[in-house]
Design a protein around this motif. Structure first.
Motif, PDB file in Angstrom:
ATOM      1  N   ALA A 176      34.874  36.646  42.437  1.00 17.45           N
ATOM      2  CA  ALA A 176      35.416  37.676  42.420  1.00 17.45           C
ATOM      3  C   ALA A 176      37.539  37.091  42.028  1.00 17.45           C
ATOM      4  N   GLU A 177      38.148  38.302  41.367  1.00 13.86           N
ATOM      5  CA  GLU A 177      39.700  38.191  41.102  1.00 13.86           C
ATOM      6  C   GLU A 177      40.223  37.666  42.180  1.00 13.86           C
ATOM      7  N   ILE A 178      41.102  36.577  42.671  1.00 14.49           N
ATOM      8  CA  ILE A 178      41.234  36.386  43.502  1.00 14.49           C
ATOM      9  C   ILE A 178      43.349  36.591  43.133  1.00 14.49           C
ATOM     10  N   THR A 179      44.564  38.081  43.103  1.00 12.48           N
ATOM     11  CA  THR A 179      44.903  39.150  42.974  1.00 12.48           C
ATOM     12  C   THR A 179      46.243  37.844  42.810  1.00 12.48           C
ATOM     13  N   GLU A 180      46.524  37.225  43.976  1.00 12.26           N
ATOM     14  CA  GLU A 180      47.990  36.717  43.539  1.00 12.26           C
ATOM     15  C   GLU A 180      48.093  35.320  42.772  1.00 12.26           C
ATOM     16  N   MET A 181      46.505  35.219  41.880  1.00 13.44           N
ATOM     17  CA  MET A 181      46.308  33.776  40.566  1.00 13.44           C
ATOM     18  C   MET A 181      45.553  34.427  39.153  1.00 13.44           C
ATOM     19  N   ASN A 182      45.913  36.013  39.718  1.00 10.24           N
ATOM     20  CA  ASN A 182      45.741  36.888  38.572  1.00 10.24           C
ATOM     21  C   ASN A 182      44.721  36.233  37.861  1.00 10.24           C
ATOM     22  N   THR A 183      43.739  35.914  38.043  1.00 11.57           N
ATOM     23  CA  THR A 183      42.375  35.413  37.315  1.00 11.57           C
ATOM     24  C   THR A 183      41.283  35.262  38.014  1.00 11.57           C
ATOM     25  N   LYS A 184      39.793  35.107  37.931  1.00  9.22           N
ATOM     26  CA  LYS A 184      38.983  34.980  38.389  1.00  9.22           C
ATOM     27  C   LYS A 184      38.202  34.026  39.074  1.00  9.22           C
ATOM     28  N   PHE A 185      38.268  33.928  40.315  1.00  9.95           N
ATOM     29  CA  PHE A 185      37.302  32.347  40.965  1.00  9.95           C
ATOM     30  C   PHE A 185      35.723  32.972  41.113  1.00  9.95           C
ATOM     31  N   GLY A 186      34.862  31.247  41.128  1.00  7.40           N
ATOM     32  CA  GLY A 186      33.702  31.406  41.357  1.00  7.40           C
ATOM     33  C   GLY A 186      33.275  30.647  42.088  1.00  7.40           C
ATOM     34  N   LEU A 187      32.911  31.357  43.341  1.00  7.73           N
ATOM     35  CA  LEU A 187      32.083  30.232  44.568  1.00  7.73           C
ATOM     36  C   LEU A 187      31.283  29.999  44.221  1.00  7.73           C
TER      37      LEU A 187
END
Length: 371
Positions: free
Chosen positions: A140-151
């Motif tokens: 998902a994109e973490i909007t406050e960081m302007n990038t995607k994260f993978g869990l």
């Protein structure tokens, strides 16, 4: 050292009705899907289940805002089983619903809270690329960081993956093409991953063969020929998902995430941008080892010299769907450095799973070449 695991049971059915009857879908089930898929294949079956459409939460790839609203809606139901019917975005969103006390998705993705699975998940893919139905990863994109994260945690493995080829018959060609290329990338990146084993190589190799052979047939017979072999692509995507669920993906995915996060390019299309250029960089920097092995495999499938593999691969994929330049998405030249910094700051998990770990200069060169 753990070599391989496959926690998800894989089922295949001729049609949606067979699936509904086998799994006894009922009112305690929570279905997350797209309206078009549900209306076309499930609405006439009169299901007694809680149904929500992804469009309620937003368009495009998942972000933390969309996931937070989904988590809130789910908390107001008494459902005990999750059924995700859709592409990677739908399945990735639904994966968070299996966790206990999930409230804020960004906390889950950054592992700020305990991750405990308490619900069963059935994943039914409607594309042939994500492999999310058999993987332990949600993106998902973490909007406050302007990038995607993978869990990536074992709690996110679906309990069941259900393959129904008819669900892909309405998939537009562009989505078919980018999702199938994404599956190819999953298979090839996982093959050269440091975490790969003889077990994952088997799944990767078969997926690569099925996808490239399918692409070659489509080039010869036309775009509509994909419907004749759509089951092959669905199975190949699933095989690639099993491979990368164990061995992981690498720098192709890492470099794609800032492009997706800032310019909202779909996951498969973003990966396609970087695929060939990342592997050309690998080939320049370390042409031996696992890369030599995958290059030989690709040359056999593509019927070309090993030295021509990436040129011929690029030609084939551009016949399937044309790759754009990064500037065509709106990316600015000054963002090349900031994108590289973002990759190094937030995608170490993927960089560490790469064939070789790229440094900033090498990442910048790839962005600049593709710009």
């Amino acid at each position: 050292m753990k070599l391989f695991q496959q926690k998800t049971q894989v089922h295949k059915f001729k049609n949606s009705k067979e699936f509904i009857e086998e799994f006894k879908i009922c009112k305690s089930d929570f279905i997350l899907t797209s309206k078009s898929a549900y209306d076309t294949y499930f609405k006439s079956l009169g299901l007694d289940a809680h149904v929500e459409y992804k469009s309620k939460y937003g368009t495009g790839e998942p972000n933390d805002i969309m996931m937070d609203k989904l988590l809130d809606d789910f908390s107001k139901t008494n459902c005990t089983r999750i059924i995700a019917i859709g592409g990677g975005a739908v399945i990735d969103m639904a994966k968070l619903l299996v966790l206990k006390d999930g409230k804020k998705s960004s906390d889950l993705f950054q592992k700020k809270v305990p991750l405990e699975k308490i619900r069963e998940l059935i994943a039914v893919p409607t594309t042939c690329g994500a492999g999310s139905e058999v993987s332990n990863i949600s993106i998902a994109e973490i909007t406050e960081m302007n990038t995607k994260f993978g869990l990536a945690v074992d709690e996110l493995f679906p309990d069941y993956a259900v393959l129904i080829p008819e669900l892909l018959l309405e998939l537009p060609y562009s989505f078919f093409a980018t999702s199938a290329i994404d599956a190819l990338i999953h298979a090839i990146e996982s093959f050269v991953s440091p975490k790969a084993s003889i077990y994952t190589e088997i799944f990767s190799t078969k997926a690569i063969e099925m996808i490239l052979n399918g692409f070659q047939q489509i080039v010869l017979n036309g775009k509509d020929y994909r419907f004749d072999i759509i089951e092959d692509f669905l199975i190949a995507s699933d095989l690639a998902g099993i491979a990368f669920g164990n061995a992981g993906t690498g720098a192709v995915h890492a470099l794609s995430y800032p492009l997706s996060g800032v310019y909202h390019v779909t996951h498969g299309e973003a990966n396609y941008q970087f695929f060939i250029e990342v592997f050309k960089a690998y080939n320049r920097l370390s042409p031996d080892g696992k890369l030599a092995k995958i290059n030989m495999l690709l040359s056999e499938i593509m019927n070309c010299k090993v030295s021509e593999v990436y040129e011929k691969m690029e030609e084939l994929l551009n016949k399937i769907i044309t790759r754009k330049s990064l500037r065509e998405y709106g990316m600015k030249e000054y963002e090349i450095n900031s994108f590289a910094d973002s990759v190094l700051d937030s995608q170490q998990r993927l960089l560490n799973q790469s064939y070789i770990k790229l440094n900033k200069e090498e990442i910048v060169n790839i962005y600049r070449t593709l710009y």
